[in-house]
Write a protein that holds these residues in place. Structure first.
Motif, PDB file in Angstrom:
ATOM      1  N   ARG A   1       0.835  -1.198   0.000  1.00 56.34           N
ATOM      2  CA  ARG A   1       0.000   0.000   0.000  1.00 56.34           C
ATOM      3  C   ARG A   1       0.872   1.251   0.000  1.00 56.34           C
ATOM      4  NH1 ARG A   1      -2.178   1.587   5.910  1.00 56.34           N
ATOM      5  NH2 ARG A   1      -2.167   3.583   4.854  1.00 56.34           N
ATOM      6  N   SER A   2       0.252   2.359  -0.315  1.00 58.60           N
ATOM      7  CA  SER A   2       0.828   3.682  -0.086  1.00 58.60           C
ATOM      8  C   SER A   2       2.150   3.940  -0.798  1.00 58.60           C
ATOM      9  CB  SER A   2       1.000   3.923   1.420  1.00 58.60           C
ATOM     10  OG  SER A   2      -0.222   3.758   2.092  1.00 58.60           O
TER      11      SER A   2
ATOM     12  N   SER B   1      -9.787  -6.003   5.327  1.00 53.84           N
ATOM     13  CA  SER B   1      -9.002  -4.791   5.582  1.00 53.84           C
ATOM     14  C   SER B   1      -9.760  -3.571   5.074  1.00 53.84           C
ATOM     15  CB  SER B   1      -7.637  -4.885   4.900  1.00 53.84           C
ATOM     16  OG  SER B   1      -7.776  -4.800   3.491  1.00 53.84           O
ATOM     17  N   TRP B   2      -9.412  -2.412   5.592  1.00 50.97           N
ATOM     18  CA  TRP B   2     -10.109  -1.188   5.184  1.00 50.97           C
ATOM     19  C   TRP B   2      -9.932  -0.913   3.696  1.00 50.97           C
ATOM     20  CZ3 TRP B   2      -7.787   2.941   2.950  1.00 50.97           C
ATOM     21  CH2 TRP B   2      -6.399   3.043   3.076  1.00 50.97           C
ATOM     22  N   GLU B   3      -8.783  -1.286   3.129  1.00 52.74           N
ATOM     23  CA  GLU B   3      -8.567  -1.044   1.701  1.00 52.74           C
ATOM     24  C   GLU B   3      -9.590  -1.787   0.849  1.00 52.74           C
ATOM     25  OE1 GLU B   3      -4.388  -0.734   3.481  1.00 52.74           O
ATOM     26  OE2 GLU B   3      -6.127  -2.014   3.774  1.00 52.74           O
TER      27      GLU B   3
ATOM     28  N   CYS C   1     -13.174   3.893  -0.894  1.00 49.53           N
ATOM     29  CA  CYS C   1     -12.100   4.634  -1.550  1.00 49.53           C
ATOM     30  C   CYS C   1     -11.371   3.795  -2.602  1.00 49.53           C
ATOM     31  CB  CYS C   1     -11.097   5.147  -0.521  1.00 49.53           C
ATOM     32  SG  CYS C   1     -10.079   3.857   0.221  1.00 49.53           S
ATOM     33  N   CYS C   2     -11.343   2.515  -2.444  1.00 52.02           N
ATOM     34  CA  CYS C   2     -10.570   1.654  -3.352  1.00 52.02           C
ATOM     35  C   CYS C   2     -11.450   0.703  -4.161  1.00 52.02           C
ATOM     36  CB  CYS C   2      -9.556   0.850  -2.543  1.00 52.02           C
ATOM     37  SG  CYS C   2      -8.452   1.865  -1.555  1.00 52.02           S
TER      38      CYS C   2
ATOM     39  N   CYS D   1      -7.295  -5.178  -8.585  1.00 51.12           N
ATOM     40  CA  CYS D   1      -6.695  -6.063  -7.594  1.00 51.12           C
ATOM     41  C   CYS D   1      -5.601  -6.880  -8.283  1.00 51.12           C
ATOM     42  CB  CYS D   1      -7.767  -6.980  -7.009  1.00 51.12           C
ATOM     43  SG  CYS D   1      -7.153  -8.091  -5.732  1.00 51.12           S
TER      44      CYS D   1
END
Length: 162
Positions: free
Chosen positions: A69-70, A133-135, A140-141, A146
């Motif tokens: 991520r990120s 998971s929040w992702e 937002c995602c 994927c």
């Protein structure tokens, strides 16, 4: 002299608590969420030159799955291979920690991730902990692609040139 990600003037290292605000700022510039940054800061890498943050990337660990991520690079440092270097270093770290696969969501780095061997995969085949998971559960995602990569050394993969 032109700057390149591997020329020794850019240090890659584990993120420190003192890097937190700079990482959050960089993620904001890149349009990426900083959600749960504090929870996973120990699994972030940063690229530093002369004390300035040029890039970052992180991962969340869910049993044997690394959720990358990120990935973000300062606009003036893009195009020198820093995103590739950060991604490669994170994948190496995931392997050292015993992960057998890496997954991520992306709207902008599809070609970069494919160059490492990632392939698109349906979200529903991923481990439940990753999907929780929040992702994966956040809006937002929801439109991101994927991607999945086997880190199992028994599975053939071609390592991309740096």
């Amino acid at each position: 002299m032109e700057l390149h990600a591997d020329d020794g003037r850019i240090e890659l290292r584990a993120a420190l608590p003192a890097d937190r605000d700079a990482i959050e700022s960089l993620l904001g510039k890149a349009g990426l969420p900083a959600r749960e940054l504090d929870t996973h800061l120990e699994n972030f890498l940063v690229a530093i030159r002369h004390g300035q943050l040029l890039g970052c990337a992180g991962m969340e660990l869910y049993a044997a799955t690394a959720l990358l991520r990120s990935l973000a690079v300062e606009p003036e440092s893009r195009g020198i291979g820093l995103g590739r270097r950060l991604t490669g270093a994170l994948l190496d770290q995931a392997r050292r920690r015993g992960c057998i696969e890496a997954v991520l969501l992306t709207s902008t780095a599809v070609e970069l991730t494919r160059s490492f061997g990632f392939a698109e995969t349906p979200r529903e085949v991923l481990p439940q902990a990753v999907r929780d998971s929040w992702e994966f559960s956040g809006a937002c995602c929801s439109s991101a692609r994927c991607m999945r990569l086997s880190l199992d050394p028994r599975v053939f993969r071609q390592t991309p040139p740096c």
